[in-house]
Design a protein around this motif. Structure first.
Motif, PDB file in Angstrom:
ATOM      1  N   PRO A  73      -8.916  -7.437 -10.466  1.00 34.90           N
ATOM      2  CA  PRO A  73      -8.120  -7.416  -9.227  1.00 34.90           C
ATOM      3  C   PRO A  73      -7.975  -5.996  -8.692  1.00 34.90           C
ATOM      4  CG  PRO A  73      -7.011  -8.669 -10.961  1.00 34.90           C
ATOM      5  CD  PRO A  73      -8.136  -7.930 -11.614  1.00 34.90           C
ATOM      6  N   THR A  74      -7.760  -5.896  -7.395  1.00 33.18           N
ATOM      7  CA  THR A  74      -7.472  -4.612  -6.749  1.00 33.18           C
ATOM      8  C   THR A  74      -6.055  -4.633  -6.210  1.00 33.18           C
ATOM      9  OG1 THR A  74      -9.773  -4.153  -6.143  1.00 33.18           O
ATOM     10  CG2 THR A  74      -8.071  -3.060  -4.850  1.00 33.18           C
ATOM     11  N   VAL A  75      -5.269  -3.636  -6.577  1.00 36.15           N
ATOM     12  CA  VAL A  75      -3.918  -3.482  -6.045  1.00 36.15           C
ATOM     13  C   VAL A  75      -3.999  -2.718  -4.733  1.00 36.15           C
ATOM     14  CG1 VAL A  75      -1.648  -2.439  -6.403  1.00 36.15           C
ATOM     15  CG2 VAL A  75      -2.842  -3.541  -8.313  1.00 36.15           C
ATOM     16  N   VAL A  76      -3.501  -3.307  -3.661  1.00 38.46           N
ATOM     17  CA  VAL A  76      -3.446  -2.643  -2.356  1.00 38.46           C
ATOM     18  C   VAL A  76      -1.998  -2.235  -2.123  1.00 38.46           C
ATOM     19  CG1 VAL A  76      -3.907  -2.834   0.107  1.00 38.46           C
ATOM     20  CG2 VAL A  76      -5.368  -4.040  -1.538  1.00 38.46           C
ATOM     21  N   HIS A  77      -1.764  -0.922  -2.075  1.00 35.91           N
ATOM     22  CA  HIS A  77      -0.401  -0.403  -2.111  1.00 35.91           C
ATOM     23  C   HIS A  77      -0.002   0.260  -0.789  1.00 35.91           C
ATOM     24  CE1 HIS A  77       3.252   1.111  -3.931  1.00 35.91           C
ATOM     25  NE2 HIS A  77       2.981   2.321  -3.490  1.00 35.91           N
ATOM     26  N   PHE A  78       1.260   0.007  -0.401  1.00 37.15           N
ATOM     27  CA  PHE A  78       1.839   0.587   0.807  1.00 37.15           C
ATOM     28  C   PHE A  78       3.085   1.383   0.408  1.00 37.15           C
ATOM     29  CE2 PHE A  78      -0.137  -3.509   1.748  1.00 37.15           C
ATOM     30  CZ  PHE A  78      -1.172  -3.081   2.584  1.00 37.15           C
ATOM     31  N   HIS A  79       3.101   2.666   0.739  1.00 42.17           N
ATOM     32  CA  HIS A  79       4.125   3.569   0.221  1.00 42.17           C
ATOM     33  C   HIS A  79       5.418   3.554   1.038  1.00 42.17           C
ATOM     34  CE1 HIS A  79       3.395   6.491   3.427  1.00 42.17           C
ATOM     35  NE2 HIS A  79       2.103   6.491   3.157  1.00 42.17           N
ATOM     36  N   GLY A  80       6.396   4.311   0.561  1.00 43.90           N
ATOM     37  CA  GLY A  80       7.693   4.399   1.218  1.00 43.90           C
ATOM     38  C   GLY A  80       7.675   5.324   2.422  1.00 43.90           C
ATOM     39  N   ASN A  81       8.767   5.318   3.187  1.00 38.29           N
ATOM     40  CA  ASN A  81       8.776   6.056   4.452  1.00 38.29           C
ATOM     41  C   ASN A  81       8.826   7.562   4.263  1.00 38.29           C
ATOM     42  OD1 ASN A  81      11.517   6.311   3.679  1.00 38.29           O
ATOM     43  ND2 ASN A  81      12.195   6.302   5.814  1.00 38.29           N
ATOM     44  N   GLY A  82       9.292   8.042   3.104  1.00 38.13           N
ATOM     45  CA  GLY A  82       9.328   9.478   2.858  1.00 38.13           C
ATOM     46  C   GLY A  82       8.163   9.964   2.032  1.00 38.13           C
ATOM     47  N   GLY A 153       7.839  -4.219   3.262  1.00 34.93           N
ATOM     48  CA  GLY A 153       7.735  -5.041   4.463  1.00 34.93           C
ATOM     49  C   GLY A 153       6.298  -5.202   4.921  1.00 34.93           C
ATOM     50  N   VAL A 154       5.472  -4.178   4.687  1.00 37.70           N
ATOM     51  CA  VAL A 154       4.047  -4.246   5.038  1.00 37.70           C
ATOM     52  C   VAL A 154       3.340  -5.227   4.109  1.00 37.70           C
ATOM     53  CG1 VAL A 154       1.970  -2.908   5.494  1.00 37.70           C
ATOM     54  CG2 VAL A 154       4.219  -1.821   5.716  1.00 37.70           C
ATOM     55  N   ALA A 155       3.621  -5.121   2.804  1.00 36.82           N
ATOM     56  CA  ALA A 155       2.993  -6.018   1.836  1.00 36.82           C
ATOM     57  C   ALA A 155       3.325  -7.478   2.148  1.00 36.82           C
ATOM     58  CB  ALA A 155       3.446  -5.651   0.425  1.00 36.82           C
ATOM     59  N   VAL A 156       4.573  -7.745   2.495  1.00 35.66           N
ATOM     60  CA  VAL A 156       4.984  -9.125   2.785  1.00 35.66           C
ATOM     61  C   VAL A 156       4.287  -9.645   4.040  1.00 35.66           C
ATOM     62  CG1 VAL A 156       6.944 -10.557   3.506  1.00 35.66           C
ATOM     63  CG2 VAL A 156       7.175  -8.984   1.570  1.00 35.66           C
ATOM     64  N   GLU A 157       4.164  -8.811   5.058  1.00 40.14           N
ATOM     65  CA  GLU A 157       3.468  -9.246   6.271  1.00 40.14           C
ATOM     66  C   GLU A 157       2.004  -9.530   5.993  1.00 40.14           C
ATOM     67  OE1 GLU A 157       2.413 -10.236  10.188  1.00 40.14           O
ATOM     68  OE2 GLU A 157       4.324 -10.258   9.132  1.00 40.14           O
ATOM     69  N   MET A 158       1.360  -8.698   5.153  1.00 39.48           N
ATOM     70  CA  MET A 158      -0.044  -8.953   4.820  1.00 39.48           C
ATOM     71  C   MET A 158      -0.177 -10.249   4.016  1.00 39.48           C
ATOM     72  SD  MET A 158      -1.720  -6.644   6.400  1.00 39.48           S
ATOM     73  CE  MET A 158      -0.412  -6.615   7.657  1.00 39.48           C
ATOM     74  N   ALA A 159       0.790 -10.538   3.164  1.00 38.61           N
ATOM     75  CA  ALA A 159       0.775 -11.808   2.438  1.00 38.61           C
ATOM     76  C   ALA A 159       0.924 -12.981   3.404  1.00 38.61           C
ATOM     77  CB  ALA A 159       1.892 -11.827   1.395  1.00 38.61           C
TER      78      ALA A 159
END
Length: 269
Positions: A73-82, A153-159
């Protein structure tokens, strides 16, 4: 002599003007507050796995890709705002060492990527990266979506758009207006918010396995938000970290929490 009623009307008028001014300022400044957008040297080092991903026109965002073993599997990660993409190399390296591929996506206007961040702009960059990954032969069934803080929030939208098979959320929030209301309870933030990232409303329709990790001493996004989301997703596991706040929830226990994420991403419960 000024009558009391006239004084009251003057006071109320001044209050209304001041309050309206606060609302206008909050509307105008909300994106700089939501997206502090750290900057990075240009270009990012290609030898470490960084490269540019073209978007529409001349726009692009940087990505960090560390390929995993064949079939992993590949983990696609979205970081925090800071945070920025450059900060994700250590996380990616640990996950990669645990048998996973890793792809992290920069946000427009962050790091070394041009543009201005916004909810829709971040979604567009995320979807472009996932489309690129699929073009490399990584199917949604072999894609694990991951987010930290803003990135949850990005990960959930992509899901919601059908891109992954599992989701990992670190210090997630219910929605941006709810977080903003904690900081500015005297403002009508629900009416003013331009970017909402409304995970609460999306969660019930996402039937993927979800792992939520939240610090019990988080003063920015209260742990109650993570727990509440755990009841909104049909198949969620919530793990809280004693003594951890918002910025050290993964770091509090050394590599323990990241290894926990790796186990989940590889199909564990």
């Amino acid at each position: 002599m000024v009558r009391p009623r006239r004084v009251l009307l003057i006071v109320l008028s001044v209050f209304a003007v001041v309050y309206l001014g606060l609302c206008v300022a909050a509307f105008a400044l909300q994106r700089p507050m939501l997206y502090p957008a750290p900057k990075a040297p240009i270009p990012l080092p290609a030898q470490l796995g960084f490269r540019r991903l073209p978007l529409t026109g001349e726009a692009y965002v940087d990505v960090l890709q560390l390929p995993g073993p064949p079939g992993a599997p590949t983990v696609v990660h979205f970081h925090g705002n800071g945070e920025q993409l450059l900060d994700q190399h250590d996380l990616g390296t640990v996950l990669n060492q645990n048998g996973l591929g890793f792809l992290a996506v920069e946000y427009p206007g962050y790091g070394a990527s041009p543009g201005q961040p916004s909810e829709q702009g971040i979604y567009a960059a995320a979807e472009a990266a996932l489309t690129m990954l699929r073009g490399q032969g990584v199917t949604p069934e072999h894609t694990v979506l991951s987010g930290r803080s803003l990135g949850t929030g990005v990960a959930v939208e992509m899901a919601r758009r059908g891109h992954g098979s599992r989701i990992m959320l670190v210090a997630p929030y219910t929605s941006i207006p709810e977080v903003a209301a904690l900081a500015f309870p005297f403002l009508p933030v629900s009416l003013l918010a331009r970017d909402r990232f409304d995970t609460t409303s999306k969660a019930p329709d996402i039937t993927l396995p979800v792992l939520i990790i939240h610090g019990e001493q988080d003063t920015l996004i209260p742990v109650e938000m993570g727990r509440r989301l755990g009841t909104r997703f049909p198949h969620a596991t919530v793990e809280t970290v004693p003594g951890a706040g918002h910025n050290d929830v993964l770091e509090q226990s050394g590599l323990e929490r990241v290894r926990r994420m790796a186990v989940f991403a590889l199909g564990g419960s």
